[in-house]
Design an enzyme around this catalytic site. Sequence first.
Site, PDB file in Angstrom:
ATOM      1  CD  GLU A  41      -7.521   6.664   4.376  1.00  0.00           C
ATOM      2  OE1 GLU A  41      -8.234   6.668   3.292  1.00  0.00           O
ATOM      3  OE2 GLU A  41      -6.592   7.140   4.913  1.00  0.00           O
TER       4      GLU A  41
ATOM      5  CG  HIS B 202      -7.687   3.370  -0.303  1.00  0.00           C
ATOM      6  ND1 HIS B 202      -6.878   2.882  -1.440  1.00  0.00           N
ATOM      7  CD2 HIS B 202      -6.724   4.194   0.380  1.00  0.00           C
ATOM      8  CE1 HIS B 202      -5.821   3.265  -1.272  1.00  0.00           C
ATOM      9  NE2 HIS B 202      -5.644   3.937  -0.437  1.00  0.00           N
TER      10      HIS B 202
ATOM     11  CG  HIS C 278      -1.259   6.141  -2.426  1.00  0.00           C
ATOM     12  ND1 HIS C 278      -2.691   6.056  -3.435  1.00  0.00           N
ATOM     13  CD2 HIS C 278      -1.678   5.730  -1.282  1.00  0.00           C
ATOM     14  CE1 HIS C 278      -3.438   5.329  -2.541  1.00  0.00           C
ATOM     15  NE2 HIS C 278      -3.043   5.268  -1.424  1.00  0.00           N
TER      16      HIS C 278
ATOM     17  CG  ASP D   1      -1.817   5.677   2.730  1.00  0.00           C
ATOM     18  OD1 ASP D   1      -2.002   5.525   1.474  1.00  0.00           O
ATOM     19  OD2 ASP D   1      -2.437   6.252   3.647  1.00  0.00           O
ATOM     20  CG  ASP D   2      -0.002   8.991   0.476  1.00  0.00           C
ATOM     21  OD1 ASP D   2      -0.045   8.943  -0.898  1.00  0.00           O
ATOM     22  OD2 ASP D   2      -1.194   8.244   1.134  1.00  0.00           O
TER      23      ASP D   2
ATOM     24  CG  HIS E 192      -1.875   1.136   1.361  1.00  0.00           C
ATOM     25  ND1 HIS E 192      -3.025   1.023   1.984  1.00  0.00           N
ATOM     26  CD2 HIS E 192      -2.009   2.291   0.712  1.00  0.00           C
ATOM     27  CE1 HIS E 192      -3.864   1.771   1.889  1.00  0.00           C
ATOM     28  NE2 HIS E 192      -3.227   2.898   1.119  1.00  0.00           N
TER      29      HIS E 192
HETATM   30  N1  ADE Z   1      -4.530   8.644  -1.994  1.00  0.00           N
HETATM   31  C1  ADE Z   1      -3.365   8.724  -1.401  1.00  0.00           C
HETATM   32  N2  ADE Z   1      -3.290   8.388  -0.170  1.00  0.00           N
HETATM   33  C2  ADE Z   1      -4.697   8.066   0.191  1.00  0.00           C
HETATM   34  C3  ADE Z   1      -5.398   7.634   1.469  1.00  0.00           C
HETATM   35  N3  ADE Z   1      -4.680   7.304   2.453  1.00  0.00           N
HETATM   36  N4  ADE Z   1      -6.585   7.301   1.386  1.00  0.00           N
HETATM   37  C4  ADE Z   1      -7.303   7.859   0.223  1.00  0.00           C
HETATM   38  N5  ADE Z   1      -6.713   7.933  -0.994  1.00  0.00           N
HETATM   39  C5  ADE Z   1      -5.339   8.182  -1.019  1.00  0.00           C
HETATM   40 ZN    ZN Z   2      -3.664   4.736   0.671  1.00  0.00          ZN
END
Ligand code: ADE
Ligand code: ZN
Length: 340
Positions: free
Chosen positions: A203, A200, A22, A281-282, A20
């Site tokens: 969350e 997703h 992005h 994630d990011d 996971h």
């Molecule tokens: N796009 C990038 N990170 C995300 C996240 N945590 N939740 C939803 N969309 C995303």
């Molecule tokens: Zn994500």
Amino acid sequence: MLRVSDLRAFIAGLPKAELHIHIEGSLEPELMFELAGRNGIELPYDSVEAIRAAYEFSNLQDFLDIYYAGAGVLQTEQDFHDMTWAYLLRAREDAVRHTELFFDPQTHTDRGIAFEVALAGIDSALQRAKTEFGITSRLILCFLRHLSAEAAMATLEQALPHREKIVAVGLDSSELGHPPEKFQAVFDRARAEGFLTVAHAGEEGPPDYIWQALDLLKVERIDHGVRCMEDDALVERLVAAGTPLTVCPLSNVKLRVFDTIEDHNLAHLLARGLKATVNSDDPSYFGGYLNRNFEAVAEGLDLDRDALITLAKNSFEAAFLPAAMKAAYLAEVDAYAAED
Ligand code: ADE
Ligand code: ZN
């Protein structure tokens, strides 16, 4: 119980898969600045520090607004390659042996950047990493759920000629108000075309969105999914089916899904028998790459060595890899655990 320094050393070398991430969320301010300069783009910040200082958000939408703006510096195939390559170098440092990346084509096609430009740049970096240091990878195309189902279908059609480069489709962006059911027809078509599916869900959104992802989108994994714990029947379903959850601890704290890392429910997910994995994630936006996420939960939730091994094994078991490759990676984890 391992001491913190021993725990960190153990995590550092532990072979793992990341499921996971992005790729646009790995764009560091330094590279953002460089790409803006290269492409003659004016950023509303005059330094790398000013970009970092702007990373102030406490919910998903505030983060997404900054994240989509940051992606605006990506113009050429080389830009996508450089961003992906930077992530792969960082992943190698964290003993990531296999990675499954999300990319958001609509973030780029809506700015006039061709689908093929983004795909070619990302894919060439993935191939280079396989050749140069043996990291294996898969690519997952995410539809932006705040946009229409018709736009998602058009994006799927753009992907069809490139099917061999994309293993699965997923669903990301603003969760609340955009339930999985909105994309049922697109996911039906994607599966008919041979793509695996993920989404997703849970969350910020309620457990019902996880049910919908399972029942309507027929997903193989749930991305995040941490709110499943509000629904016992849902937990039973996920455990019985062995459906993996790609959990992102630092992201969850940054976006206030949990107030602190000590409040994160990862240990409870594992205790309930859910196949949870740890992911970044990011990472450029949420304060750390994969090993920082492992360290945060190990320290914040008092996870022991066995729990870390379980998380590493879960990551390979949940990967979109053939059985023989999974077995080889799992054997690497066993060998590491035996020698350490
Ligand atoms: N796009 C990038 N990170 C995300 C996240 N945590 N939740 C939803 N969309 C995303
Ligand atoms: Zn994500």
